[in-house]
Write an enzyme that holds these catalytic residues in place. Structure first.
Site, PDB file in Angstrom:
ATOM      1  CG  HIS A  34      10.373   4.582  13.282  1.00 39.54           C
ATOM      2  ND1 HIS A  34      10.609   3.310  13.738  1.00 39.54           N
ATOM      3  CD2 HIS A  34       9.342   4.466  12.407  1.00 39.54           C
ATOM      4  CE1 HIS A  34       9.776   2.459  13.168  1.00 39.54           C
ATOM      5  NE2 HIS A  34       8.988   3.141  12.359  1.00 39.54           N
TER       6      HIS A  34
ATOM      7  CG  ASP B  48       5.769  -7.565  -3.259  1.00 39.78           C
ATOM      8  OD1 ASP B  48       5.736  -8.619  -2.589  1.00 39.78           O
ATOM      9  OD2 ASP B  48       5.244  -6.504  -2.878  1.00 39.78           O
TER      10      ASP B  48
ATOM     11  NE  ARG C 192      -2.264  -1.354   3.545  1.00 41.17           N
ATOM     12  CZ  ARG C 192      -2.220  -2.571   4.070  1.00 41.17           C
ATOM     13  NH1 ARG C 192      -2.835  -3.559   3.464  1.00 41.17           N
ATOM     14  NH2 ARG C 192      -1.579  -2.796   5.194  1.00 41.17           N
ATOM     15  CB  ILE C 193       3.709   2.438   2.052  1.00 38.89           C
ATOM     16  CG1 ILE C 193       2.946   2.516   3.374  1.00 38.89           C
ATOM     17  CG2 ILE C 193       4.760   3.547   1.969  1.00 38.89           C
ATOM     18  CD1 ILE C 193       3.789   2.270   4.604  1.00 38.89           C
TER      19      ILE C 193
ATOM     20  CB  ALA D 114      10.500  -0.591   5.561  1.00 37.19           C
ATOM     21  NE  ARG D 115       9.071  -2.383  11.885  1.00 39.63           N
ATOM     22  CZ  ARG D 115       8.078  -1.524  11.741  1.00 39.63           C
ATOM     23  NH1 ARG D 115       8.270  -0.391  11.049  1.00 39.63           N
ATOM     24  NH2 ARG D 115       6.890  -1.762  12.269  1.00 39.63           N
TER      25      ARG D 115
ATOM     26  CD  GLU E 132      13.371   2.472  15.337  1.00 41.18           C
ATOM     27  OE1 GLU E 132      12.205   2.736  15.642  1.00 41.18           O
ATOM     28  OE2 GLU E 132      13.774   2.416  14.157  1.00 41.18           O
TER      29      GLU E 132
ATOM     30  CG  ASP F 229      11.386   7.522   9.279  1.00 44.34           C
ATOM     31  OD1 ASP F 229      11.622   8.584   9.893  1.00 44.34           O
ATOM     32  OD2 ASP F 229      10.387   6.812   9.523  1.00 44.34           O
TER      33      ASP F 229
END
Length: 331
Positions: free
Chosen positions: A290, A177, A157-158, A237-238, A267, A262
């Site tokens: 983030h 994907d 979606r993003i 994302a992560r 983290e 981000d």
């Protein structure tokens, strides 16, 4: 069920969402989530609140099998956000609880942020700003987003929101994907390719994959070596999707032209803090804490959706299907 307490530990949970819960006869209980440099932890105040809570609106708090067993009153957990890698989903299901998230809430905000990082790094905005603050008005030559090849790792979606925003820049969009939607790709002008082809062809690689055992360090040293010299990496994302040590080395050597981050590995892993500090010291790295999903509008949408999921679950009504991550209540 006597208690109608809803524990809210998601930060920036606004008054409108709280009032919606109250309008349905629920009592909103809040507690701060401490952060220990690795992950969030459950504070004593949270444990007290969980004793009576029938639902929990979660931000970054970890949810384990032990925690679920300790608090049998809780029937619903609403993750304010999309990712749920801090939650033991199998435990939620086997404990006969409901876990929801808020798809669609912060996606426009994250997509805007990713585009901002692309432009910020390519146009060297941070470098130019810092020079100007120091009284140095020398012009730095950046690069355009226009006409480039952008590779999206993950086309959920993003990423699809990003595709919409990229149309005005006349870029070529590649996507990798594990599942493919040929009809969408044809309509949106996206070309599905292998990950290796995406890395070798893209001027900008933007990560939008979930964190799994398979995607951890997806961009490691061999993968980064395959990328175009001077390419830019974007990660909203992560942090664990990238081997930060390999990223740092590639930026220092000039193999990569820049990075917009981000999220970073430190983290959750404090051992990586020295690498993060070195990344932050580089002029071609733009880093935010983030914060991609934290727009006023995105938070408001996500907060309301989380509240609606909690209300539906407690009142025995249907929860929006797109929000259900795991539902063990029927077992």
């Amino acid at each position: 069920m006597a208690s109608k307490d809803v524990l809210v530990t998601a930060r920036f949970f606004d008054d409108d969402a709280k009032q919606l819960l109250r309008d349905h006869g629920l009592r909103v209980v809040t507690a701060d989530v401490p952060y220990d440099g690795v992950d969030s932890v459950i504070s004593p105040a949270m444990h007290v609140a969980l004793e009576s809570a029938v639902a929990w609106v979660i931000g970054i708090a970890p949810v384990t099998r032990e925690l679920l067993d300790r608090y049998p009153r809780m029937v619903a957990l609403a993750r304010r956000g999309v990712g749920y890698d801090t939650i033991d989903v199998d435990a939620v299901r086997s404990a006969r609880r409901l876990l929801t998230n808020t798809p669609g809430g912060n996606e426009p905000s994250v997509a805007d942020h990713a585009i901002g990082l692309m432009l910020g790094v390519a146009k060297r905005l941070v470098e130019s700003h810092e020079r100007a603050r120091a009284g140095n008005w020398t012009v730095l030559v950046g690069t355009e987003l226009y006409g480039k090849t952008v590779g999206l790792v993950g086309l959920g979606r993003i990423a699809r929101q990003i595709v919409k925003r990229l149309k005005g820049f006349d870029v070529r969009v590649l996507a990798f994907d594990v599942t493919r939607d040929g009809a969408y790709a044809a309509e949106a002008g996206v070309e599905y390719v292998t990950l290796e082809e995406l890395l070798t062809r893209s001027d900008i690689v933007s990560l939008h994959a979930p964190l799994t055992a398979q995607t951890r360090h997806l961009l490691d040293e061999p993968a980064i070596t395959r990328m175009k010299r001077g390419a830019i990496v974007i990660n909203t994302a992560r942090g664990e999707l990238i081997d930060d040590a390999a990223l740092l080395s590639a930026l220092q050597s000039g193999q990569l032209g820049g990075a917009g981050l981000d999220v970073v590995g430190s983290e959750r892993d404090p051992a990586l803090l020295p690498i993060t500090e070195k990344l932050l010291s580089l002029p071609n790295v733009l880093c935010t804490p983030h914060a991609a999903g934290s727009s006023r509008e995105g938070l408001a949408r996500s907060n309301l959706l989380a509240a609606q999921c909690v209300i539906a679950a407690i009142e025995g009504r249907a929860v929006p299907a797109q929000c259900i991550v795991a539902d063990g209540r029927s077992h």
